[in-house]
Design a protein around this motif. Structure first.
Motif, PDB file in Angstrom:
ATOM      1  N   GLY A 165       0.951  -1.209   0.031  1.00 30.32           N
ATOM      2  CA  GLY A 165       0.144  -0.109   0.066  1.00 30.32           C
ATOM      3  C   GLY A 165       0.756   1.189  -0.068  1.00 30.32           C
ATOM      4  O   GLY A 165       0.390   2.361   0.207  1.00 30.32           O
ATOM      5  N   LYS A 220       2.386   4.294  -1.213  1.00 29.28           N
ATOM      6  CA  LYS A 220       1.884   5.130  -2.599  1.00 29.28           C
ATOM      7  C   LYS A 220       3.374   5.591  -3.125  1.00 29.28           C
ATOM      8  O   LYS A 220       3.491   5.951  -4.386  1.00 29.28           O
ATOM      9  N   ALA A 257       4.374   2.814  -5.448  1.00 29.97           N
ATOM     10  CA  ALA A 257       3.585   2.779  -6.452  1.00 29.97           C
ATOM     11  C   ALA A 257       4.063   3.771  -7.524  1.00 29.97           C
ATOM     12  O   ALA A 257       3.821   3.520  -8.540  1.00 29.97           O
ATOM     13  N   LEU A 292      -0.555  -1.701  -4.584  1.00 29.10           N
ATOM     14  CA  LEU A 292      -1.831  -0.736  -3.998  1.00 29.10           C
ATOM     15  C   LEU A 292      -2.846  -1.914  -4.045  1.00 29.10           C
ATOM     16  O   LEU A 292      -3.956  -1.740  -4.363  1.00 29.10           O
ATOM     17  N   ASP A 299      -6.575  -1.077  -2.944  1.00 29.28           N
ATOM     18  CA  ASP A 299      -7.262   0.079  -3.938  1.00 29.28           C
ATOM     19  C   ASP A 299      -7.872  -0.612  -5.431  1.00 29.28           C
ATOM     20  O   ASP A 299      -8.503   0.145  -6.100  1.00 29.28           O
TER      21      ASP A 299
END
Length: 102
Positions: free
Chosen positions: A3, A5, A8, A39, A42
């Motif tokens: 997770g 970011k 990512a 992620l 998401d």
């Protein structure tokens, strides 16, 4: 599935035609897969989520090409010009297909 970011964003897809020309379409697919794995929370099982993975410039160019193709009469053999577009139509098709397939 971290997770994170920041990580990512390091594998995010380029957002201009110029930058996209320097990345092979199959590597774009791998970037989408890697970003989705990072992620994981998401990711959504919806068409909207898949469409959101395609860079905006590519989506716009692909939609223009699709609309033109749909407006041509079937079997006419004619092809209207796209005008002076600043992108490679073949590259747009490959990028769109690889990103969607990821």
């Amino acid at each position: 599935k971290s997770g994170n970011k920041t990580i990512a964003s390091a594998v995010a897809l380029p957002d201009t035609h110029f930058l996209l020309e320097y990345v092979r379409p199959d590597f774009l697919m791998l970037r989408v897969i890697a970003r989705a794995l990072i992620l994981w929370d998401d990711v959504e099982p919806s068409k909207d989520w898949v469409d959101a993975q395609v860079p905006a410039q590519v989506r716009k160019a692909y939609e223009q090409m699709r609309d033109l193709a749909e407006s041509l009469p079937l079997g006419s053999g004619s092809s209207r010009s796209f005008g002076d577009k600043d992108y490679d139509r073949q590259a747009v098709r490959l990028i769109y297909t690889h990103v969607i397939s990821a």
